[in-house]
Design an enzyme around this catalytic site. Structure first.
Site, PDB file in Angstrom:
ATOM      1  CE1 TYR A 119      41.781 -30.378 -14.871  1.00 19.18           C
ATOM      2  CE2 TYR A 119      42.617 -31.112 -12.746  1.00 19.18           C
ATOM      3  CZ  TYR A 119      41.563 -30.695 -13.544  1.00 19.18           C
ATOM      4  OH  TYR A 119      40.305 -30.610 -13.020  1.00 19.18           O
TER       5      TYR A 119
ATOM      6  CE1 TYR B  53      38.249 -28.234  -2.848  1.00 15.39           C
ATOM      7  CE2 TYR B  53      37.372 -30.422  -2.440  1.00 15.39           C
ATOM      8  CZ  TYR B  53      37.916 -29.240  -1.975  1.00 15.39           C
ATOM      9  OH  TYR B  53      38.132 -29.061  -0.624  1.00 15.39           O
ATOM     10  CB  SER B  54      38.034 -30.210 -10.990  1.00 19.62           C
ATOM     11  OG  SER B  54      39.298 -29.685 -10.649  1.00 19.62           O
ATOM     12  CG  MET B  55      32.366 -32.337 -11.005  1.00 20.61           C
ATOM     13  SD  MET B  55      31.412 -33.531 -10.035  1.00 20.61           S
ATOM     14  CE  MET B  55      29.768 -32.860 -10.069  1.00 20.61           C
TER      15      MET B  55
ATOM     16  CE  LYS C 138      39.963 -27.361 -13.761  1.00 19.68           C
ATOM     17  NZ  LYS C 138      40.038 -27.485 -12.308  1.00 19.68           N
TER      18      LYS C 138
END
Length: 420
Positions: free
Chosen positions: A210, A95-97, A99
């Site tokens: 966010y 997921y947001s890793m 980014k």
């Protein structure tokens, strides 16, 4: 569609025997690089306690220093219902890793002079021209004003764009929730236009919120490179670094390594299999490559990526970015009047697509100033400490991150083991 349903979701297991991978060798390396192997062994019982209490099905933890893995431990189950144990090659939804990886992809283009940080994003993606900003009211009575300045590319990297995710009860987020509830609302053809049609939460550059910002960075990469985001990442990052298990979906021959995903039952609080998991089942190539949250990876692949960042853009003889580029990415760019960027981020500033420790004394756990990293919605987490030359990564699959704060325990357990 996977992007829609995934981003809307952020809101009593018997003891399993832990498996230390090549324990004798990692213990020797731990002592060599300045850790106490005995103290690192304190990690396992704490992680096991989360498993024994039925909070997490399994964990995978890695600690490296000076480029050498000093601790690697798979505990519990990859899939509790199927009886599949966690292993070092388990594939996780990060997921947001995603980014920081998307940010690196964009920075390879920045290094080539394809864009400048203070360029308006509308220069490349005209859908974001003439943005409106929320002032007051709701529904038909909502009051908007013109954006006083354009959304700059650096605002996207820093989540100061004014865009949102629809995760809160704000009037703007209600509009996001309405949009995202329509399965036909976001397609490769209308994604940018529909997101840009919503009012901003705040004037660009004035607050941290966010948001879809990193997904817009992903769209910028596609526009400037002429490739789909996954293709550009494959050519520029994954293949050169040998990250063979990282991408936007899991091929059929690897599906057996994809971990089950869990959440808490709303009534009982017990850990259960998550239905309608964020971003779909990851078994086919998605219509939209979500730069903000769409990647899967393994702990070894992510370690390679993180070590590249720690080394200033190079690992195993392969250079992805220049040293000064990485320094720029991992420096705080948040103005003093906006620190901390979030109430639960004391001592933290924000670099490009990840947080950066600006005051280790203010952090809620052991750290060093300059420490950087981020987490993923399903409880994946990484930090890089340039001062101590440490990479630490913890992987689990429980939504949302922070419900069980096992990664905070993990971080402290890593630092308490330093004895050099």
């Amino acid at each position: 569609m996977r992007l829609i349903f995934g981003l809307m979701v952020c809101c009593t297991l018997m003891a399993c025997q832990s498996t230390v991978v090549d324990a004798k060798n990692t213990a020797s390396i731990a002592e060599e690089v300045g850790f106490s192997a005995e103290r690192l062994d304190r990690i396992a019982p704490v992680m096991q306690s989360y498993i024994d209490q039925g909070k997490l099905a399994g964990t995978l933890t890695l600690v490296a220093k000076d480029g050498k893995i000093a601790y690697l431990n798979a505990q519990g189950m990859q899939d509790k219902e199927a009886g599949t144990p966690m292993s070092e090659d388990t594939i996780f939804r990060i997921y947001s890793m995603s980014k920081p990886i998307t940010a690196v992809a964009a920075m390879t283009l920045w290094e080539q002079g394809k864009f400048h940080m203070f360029d308006p994003i509308a220069k490349y993606l005209p859908e974001f021209t003439n943005m409106k900003v929320y002032v007051s009211g709701s529904g038909d009575d909502m009051v908007l004003e013109d954006a006083k300045s354009p959304i700059r590319i650096i605002d996207l990297f820093m989540h100061t764009s004014g865009l949102s995710y629809g995760f809160t009860g704000s009037e703007v987020d209600k509009l996001y929730q309405k949009l995202l509830s329509d399965p036909d609302a976001l397609t490769p053809e209308n994604f940018l236009a529909n997101i840009a049609s919503l009012p901003l939460n705040h004037q660009p550059g004035t607050a941290w919120n966010y948001s879809f910002s990193t997904d817009i960075i992903g769209a910028l990469v596609e526009k400037l490179s002429g490739k789909r985001l996954g293709e550009y990442m494959q050519d520029t990052i994954f293949t050169p670094l040998g990250m063979k298990d990282t991408g936007f979906y899991v091929s059929a021959d690897k599906v057996h390594r994809l971990t089950q995903i869990y959440t808490a039952d709303r009534k009982t609080g017990q850990t259960i299999v998550m239905q309608n998991e964020p971003l779909g089942d990851y078994k086919s190539d998605p219509e939209i490559h979500s730069g903000g949250g769409g990647l899967v990876s393994t702990i070894q692949d992510y370690f390679t990526f993180a070590q590249m960042m720690l080394n200033g853009g190079e690992v195993n003889g392969v250079r992805i970015l220049g040293r000064k580029t990485v320094e720029y990415m991992t420096s705080n760019h948040m103005p003093k009047n906006m620190l901390p960027y979030s109430p639960d981020a004391q001592g933290e500033g924000f670099g490009l697509a990840m947080s950066v420790t600006t005051d280790a004394d203010m952090a809620g756990f052991m750290s060093s100033t300059g420490n950087f990293g981020w987490g993923g919605m399903a409880s994946t987490y990484f930090r890089v400490d340039p001062k101590e030359k440490i990479v630490l990564i913890s992987m689990a699959q429980f939504v949302p991150i922070g419900f069980h704060r096992y990664h905070d325990d993990f971080r402290n357990l890593v630092y308490q083991a330093l004895v050099d």
